[in-house]
Scaffold this active site. Sequence first.
Site, short mmCIF file in Angstrom:
data_model
loop_
_atom_site.label_atom_id
_atom_site.label_comp_id
_atom_site.label_asym_id
_atom_site.label_seq_id
_atom_site.Cartn_x
_atom_site.Cartn_y
_atom_site.Cartn_z
N CYS A 224 0.84 -1.21 0.00
CA CYS A 224 0.00 0.00 0.00
C CYS A 224 0.87 1.26 0.00
O CYS A 224 1.57 1.54 0.98
CB CYS A 224 -0.93 -0.03 1.21
N CYS B 56 0.15 3.76 2.77
CA CYS B 56 0.64 3.23 4.05
C CYS B 56 2.12 3.52 4.22
O CYS B 56 2.58 3.92 5.30
CB CYS B 56 0.41 1.72 4.12
#
Length: 768
Positions: free
Chosen positions: A32, A35
């Site tokens: 991600c 993230c």
Amino acid sequence: MSEHTVDLTAETFEQTTGAPGLVLVDFWAEWCGPCRNFAPIFTATAQKHPDVVFGKVDTEAQQELAGRFEVQSIPTLMAFKGGVVVHRSAGAMPAGRLEALVKSLKSVDVDAVKRAEENKKLTEQGIVPPGVHPDAEWDEGDSEWVHGTTDAKGRKQGPFKYWRADGTLCNECVYENGKPHGPFKRFHESGEVSQDGEFVKGDIHGPRAWYASEKYTTERMHENGVSLSVRKTVMTYDHGRVVDVKHYDGQGRRVVPSTGEPYPDRPKGVPLEAEYREDMNQWSHVNLDVAGERHGLSRFWLPTGELLWEAEYVDGSRQGLFRSLANDEYQDPRVRFDEGRFDQGEACDAWTLLDEDRAVVLSRDLGVAQFEEELSASQVLSNLPRPASAWREYAETCLKARKHREALLAMARAVASDQQVAPMLELLERVTLPRTPRNARGTAAEVLENASNSWEAMAGALVRGGDAGMLLRACAVLLDQSDKPRAALDFVNAALLLSPERADFLFTRGLILLNMGLDAHALKDAEGLKKAEPDSASFLGAYTRSLFPVFDFWPAKETPHSTYDNLPEAPAQTLMAIQRVVQKYATRLQKIRTELQGRFKPGVSLPWMPPDMSALLPQGPVELVEDEVEVGEESVSVDESLAVAGVGLPDLIRFARGDWSALTWLLWSCGETKLVMPKKVISPENFGHAAGMSSQRLWRARDRRVTGGRGAKASGAASFEFEGVDIDAVPSQLVGIIEQHYSETQAMFYWLADSDNVSPWQDNLRGS
């Protein structure tokens, strides 16, 4: 407690989050991107708050935890106190917002959170929670409890109150005849005022203030880049329209919203009604109409107070006088100011360049404004060629009518025809503003970034002195996209003659030449690009070879091989069915060939033209079916049709390439080695490997497009060459050609290997 983040697992999660202190948990994953961007912010905030636990849950490794908390998007941030969830949000946070959140969460009362959650459950059951008026009704649209009275017509009348689902008061206001009228207030969950202001007959009028809170709140204030240092914002409205905005810090001092720094002192000469624009680092005074568009005089000043520019507007469009500061913009270094006129946003008529004492340095007539409808219909953008003399004559006609934009475009086409640059340079000198090379490039770049599909904007930039080479090249691109490649070639050739140093213009010309079917000329431009732009040269060469193959018997160049299991041993279709499908491929290819031939002069020899299919069609073209058919127990769509009118040449060649591959491999599967109608089916021993190879290569092409080849690398899948280039070295923009090529071949083999199938053009044969 710790100054570092802690990795949490199913075994440690309950113990960690059940502690009495504050625990923040970041649900994340390695793949991600947001993230990964949020991770250093989360870690840095942890170091500032050693009294708070900052935990991380890898959702890939801890799927049970992610499922338990119904984590649907990442990163997701949750906060716990004593095992109670006190906050949840999805998406990465900037550092300042996370810092403010942590501070507010430290003061959260867990008992109050529990009561709020109990109240939300009551709300879900349709039960009025404590703290809400017992006669309140739930409003699904606003997701709030509401209480007030109505008049005889059912209109809201008098005082009204609104509560959140958790029972906290969020708004109170007064209605008159169904419209808010009078003072209103909104509240933070803590009971502090979050907003106040006044309505007048349904519209906010006068000052409306937002107040920040140190306590946890769902009320929003610090949006769109507003600094957390801002503790109060006041918007002034004129019957629903914002006319002024001011921001203040905790001490009541006016501040710049993006930084929270003190509002700058107003320079001498800047009027009181002007406001400082921190996003531009300028002072401005702009008048707006009722639609919020600029209307009337707009003025902008430098931070020092010097007037930067001023212009008259009508309903959002520059109309009338324009004056501006013009340092280092024009070729004559004496120029300090410029002034002129606009008509509906287009510079026109006489423009004057002035020195420090506002004495005239130079004047230019930019001609009349010409707009999109007129320019797009002009014969100067026609795809039909003309001799240079005809274009120069047309340019003179335009000049007499002061249509300087059109005259410049006509002269560009004349330059392309006879390569005489001097008349074009002379015209540019007469009717455009003489900017410095750097400013000319900037003027063109600004237009091309925002309006590269507008003839009005690009032609307007020409007379304003934008870089002519850049703008003519952009005109070429737009014409090429509009299926006018001959006109496009004229404009890009003119651009190259004006800017011979621009190697990237060769790349543009190469793409236009490909759209005209001039592959040999495109390869020459690729050769010319090698020194200056080797990557572009490589792409152009690869694109040319991919787009213009030699249509010979392709299976003769291959040794089929596949590592797939359960491959078919032989064709399952009858000879009659195969012959029928051969004629369908031949009909489609002949249709493409006829369309391509119609785009060139009769008798022109083109080495890449698909072969004549008439030998396979002794009775002429066969019907191409569009229908719903039953295949086994499944209903599938069959679409054998092929639309070619108005389709660009590259797409036509891609259609031909896919059908030719499928046709030649179909003939090969019957034992043929050339383009003839099969009389019997004698499949080669490696038939199954050919079928598997088409699927394997299609998978490799799709993996390259979707994952960049990561799937093939992980599985160790075999590579292959396409037009002499390894699949992993093919430019990513060209992988779609390979995918389309093998998609058609795979569909043919799927059809051929299963007697239940009725056509290679079944939609269920084109998925994987």
